[in-house]
Design a protein around this motif. Structure first.
Motif, mmCIF file in Angstrom:
data_model
loop_
_atom_site.group_PDB
_atom_site.id
_atom_site.type_symbol
_atom_site.label_atom_id
_atom_site.label_comp_id
_atom_site.label_asym_id
_atom_site.label_seq_id
_atom_site.Cartn_x
_atom_site.Cartn_y
_atom_site.Cartn_z
ATOM 1 N N GLU A 206 0.674 -1.058 -0.030
ATOM 2 C CA GLU A 206 -0.011 -0.060 0.064
ATOM 3 C C GLU A 206 0.694 1.062 -0.009
ATOM 4 N N ALA A 207 1.954 1.399 0.837
ATOM 5 C CA ALA A 207 2.865 2.340 1.053
ATOM 6 C C ALA A 207 3.411 2.615 -0.622
ATOM 7 N N MET A 208 3.907 1.546 -1.155
ATOM 8 C CA MET A 208 4.734 1.810 -2.428
ATOM 9 C C MET A 208 3.719 2.217 -3.567
ATOM 10 N N ARG A 209 2.438 2.466 -3.199
ATOM 11 C CA ARG A 209 1.577 3.106 -4.319
ATOM 12 C C ARG A 209 1.226 4.552 -4.100
ATOM 13 N N THR A 210 1.851 4.949 -3.239
ATOM 14 C CA THR A 210 1.442 6.299 -2.792
ATOM 15 C C THR A 210 2.766 7.394 -3.567
ATOM 16 N N TRP A 211 2.327 8.677 -3.824
ATOM 17 C CA TRP A 211 3.501 9.320 -4.431
ATOM 18 C C TRP A 211 4.417 9.941 -3.380
ATOM 19 N N GLN A 212 3.857 9.852 -1.952
ATOM 20 C CA GLN A 212 4.774 10.047 -0.801
ATOM 21 C C GLN A 212 6.066 9.302 -0.981
ATOM 22 N N PHE A 213 5.766 7.980 -0.998
ATOM 23 C CA PHE A 213 6.898 6.870 -1.212
ATOM 24 C C PHE A 213 7.900 7.197 -2.262
ATOM 25 N N TRP A 217 11.837 8.045 -1.729
ATOM 26 C CA TRP A 217 12.698 7.465 -2.560
ATOM 27 C C TRP A 217 13.744 8.410 -3.079
ATOM 28 N N TRP A 218 13.169 9.515 -3.762
ATOM 29 C CA TRP A 218 14.298 10.424 -4.813
ATOM 30 C C TRP A 218 14.829 11.018 -3.962
ATOM 31 N N VAL A 219 14.303 11.574 -2.689
ATOM 32 C CA VAL A 219 15.215 12.656 -1.966
ATOM 33 C C VAL A 219 16.164 11.551 -1.127
ATOM 34 N N PHE A 220 15.910 10.497 -0.718
ATOM 35 C CA PHE A 220 16.864 9.836 -0.314
ATOM 36 C C PHE A 220 18.057 9.421 -1.150
ATOM 37 N N PHE A 221 17.557 9.002 -2.482
ATOM 38 C CA PHE A 221 18.687 8.538 -3.305
ATOM 39 C C PHE A 221 19.629 9.792 -3.703
ATOM 40 N N VAL A 222 19.245 10.849 -3.970
ATOM 41 C CA VAL A 222 19.669 11.848 -4.257
ATOM 42 C C VAL A 222 20.807 12.208 -3.083
ATOM 43 N N ASN A 223 20.335 12.202 -1.644
ATOM 44 C CA ASN A 223 21.011 12.589 -0.547
ATOM 45 C C ASN A 223 22.360 11.564 -0.581
ATOM 46 N N ILE A 224 21.835 10.248 -0.607
ATOM 47 C CA ILE A 224 23.004 9.129 -0.405
ATOM 48 C C ILE A 224 24.066 9.181 -1.657
ATOM 49 N N THR A 225 23.590 9.545 -2.740
ATOM 50 C CA THR A 225 24.291 9.570 -3.906
ATOM 51 C C THR A 225 25.433 10.463 -3.921
ATOM 52 N N VAL A 386 7.409 20.156 -1.070
ATOM 53 C CA VAL A 386 6.224 19.624 -1.497
ATOM 54 C C VAL A 386 5.661 18.625 -0.485
ATOM 55 N N LEU A 387 6.535 17.705 0.112
ATOM 56 C CA LEU A 387 6.297 16.728 1.140
ATOM 57 C C LEU A 387 5.922 17.304 2.182
ATOM 58 N N LYS A 388 6.456 18.665 2.652
ATOM 59 C CA LYS A 388 6.235 19.316 3.911
ATOM 60 C C LYS A 388 4.909 19.841 3.924
ATOM 61 N N LEU A 389 4.377 20.334 2.806
ATOM 62 C CA LEU A 389 3.139 20.967 2.756
ATOM 63 C C LEU A 389 2.097 20.081 2.487
ATOM 64 N N TYR A 390 2.237 19.109 1.843
ATOM 65 C CA TYR A 390 1.060 18.074 1.409
ATOM 66 C C TYR A 390 1.079 16.936 1.661
ATOM 67 N N GLY A 391 2.187 16.139 2.017
ATOM 68 C CA GLY A 391 2.479 14.721 2.082
ATOM 69 C C GLY A 391 1.999 14.285 3.293
ATOM 70 N N LYS A 392 2.244 14.759 4.420
ATOM 71 C CA LYS A 392 1.471 14.020 5.721
ATOM 72 C C LYS A 392 -0.179 13.993 5.563
ATOM 73 N N ARG A 393 -0.745 15.109 5.467
ATOM 74 C CA ARG A 393 -2.123 15.278 5.507
ATOM 75 C C ARG A 393 -2.730 14.371 4.283
#
Length: 404
Positions: A206-213, A217-225, A386-393
């Protein structure tokens, strides 16, 4: 039930062992000199270890939930120990394929299982301070280089490369095994003050079907790269750019471990008060400036301060991620969801060091790649906003629907 502070200590024991992978750059030049490998060939062992860390965490997270932290920790001990001892064999034979197999593949699988094993367990012992809990669990992984960096240099200089891996392999197996035997998930209880095992939340599917996931994933990828690319060449870069000698560079790697580990517990604890969304925005704003300035400095002190700032934010990105995931998706399948996000680490573990190594060999410098990394963090800042403004709600609404 277990004492939750002893559970935290066991989590640190596992992570401080497997986190020795972050001291790889200390061994880069000795391996190149002794075996005649190129920089790109040598860093590929590190990249493969991180690749298999990410994908073993991603695909084996559900088994960690199924079989529990004790069994999972012992499996991690077997794989990681075999990887270290096999690396000694590979170096004694001068075999690059065996180095990739043992350090990269087998050791990497041990890294992935060991990384996720204590995290969801510890979060359940600290349900009201998830950032602090994940910081405790992951802190040891960052602190590992503080110990392993100078220790590896000493053992290599005193006994040799092969003996370094034999000694550390045995020591890490003992520490991981002892820590794993203490781990136990909290049991459900209605007693006053008891820890209750929380099962509410989304499944990994269920989590993987959301845009938040996808955004996380993207911000984690860039930060780690960007961070792992810097870590992979921290020691040789310090020697080439600002003229440090090998001992000074190894000491810097140790201090990197201190900031990597300290940043994890500091940032994750602050995120309980600042909020995970704002904390990630702050990470990326700081890293934009730090990478841009790092591309042009030749002063040893400024170089070290900028590297340490970047590594602090890099470590904080790791420790805040499980708490961010639990905020959005609950703790029902946190290990599995966290494991799926860690596939970004596996991909970044290949992309980051490979980019740095190839561009270093082609441009004879690090300026281009550091400026490119600064540009990537501009995009990351926008996504985090965008995650801060809309993700959690929106995730909360989807979570309520999933729990009906």
């Amino acid at each position: 039930m277990r004492n939750r502070w002893c559970i935290a200590l066991a989590a640190v024991g596992i992570h401080i062992s497997i986190g020795s992978v972050y001291a790889w750059s200390v061994l880069t030049r000795p391996i190149m000199a002794q075996l005649g490998f190129s920089l790109a060939e040598t860093t590929w062992a590190f990249s493969l270890a991180i690749l298999f860390l990410g994908f073993s965490a991603g695909f084996l997270g559900k088994y960690v939930e199924k079989y529990g932290p004790r069994r999972s920790g012992l499996v991690s001990m077997c794989f990681f120990g075999a990887g270290m001892l096999g690396t000694a064999l590979a170096l004694s034979l001068g075999s690059l394929p065996l180095l990739y197999l043992f350090y990269g593949v087998i050791g990497g699988i041990g890294l992935g299982i060991g990384y996720i094993t204590p995290v969801s367990t510890l979060v359940k012992y600290f349900p009201n301070h998830r950032g602090f809990a994940t910081g405790l669990a992951i802190m040891g992984f960052g602190f590992a280089a503080l110990i392993a960096g100078p220790l590896m240099q000493y053992l290599t200089a005193r006994f040799g490369l092969v003996e370094n891996f034999l000694i550390l392999g045995v020591c890490y197996m003992v520490l991981i095994g002892a820590s794993a035997l203490y781990l136990k998930a909290p049991v459900q209880s209605a007693g006053k003050g008891a820890v209750t095992k929380r099962l509410r939340g989304a499944t990994a599917a269920e989590a993987m079907r959301t845009w938040q996931f996808g955004a996380l994933w993207w911000v984690f990828f860039v930060n780690i790269t960007c961070g792992i690319g810097l870590l992979a060449v921290a020691s040789p870069m310090a020697q080439e750019v600002v003229g440090m000698d090998a001992a000074q560079a190894a000491s810097m790697v140790g201090i990197i471990g201190l900031l990597n580990g300290g940043g994890r517990i500091l940032w994750s604890t602050l995120s309980d008060y600042l909020g995970r969304g704002f904390t990630y925005m702050l990470f990326f704003a700081l890293e934009i400036g730090a990478f841009a300035l790092l591309s042009g400095t030749h002063d040893a002190l400024v170089f070290q301060l900028l590297v340490l700032l970047i590594i602090s934010c890099y470590g904080g990105g790791f420790s805040c991620m499980p708490a961010y995931l639990s905020d959005l998706f609950g703790t029902r399948e946190l290990s599995a969801i966290h494991g799926r996000v860690l596939t970004a680490w596996g991909v970044a573990g290949v992309v980051g060091p490979t980019l740095v190594s190839l561009l270093r060999e082609r441009t004879q410098g690090y300026t281009t790649i550091l400026l490119f990394f600064a540009g990537l963090f501009v995009l990351n800042f926008a996504v985090a906003t965008v995650l801060k403004l809309y993700g959690k709600r929106q995730a909360a609404a989807a979570l309520r629907q999933a729990c009906v």
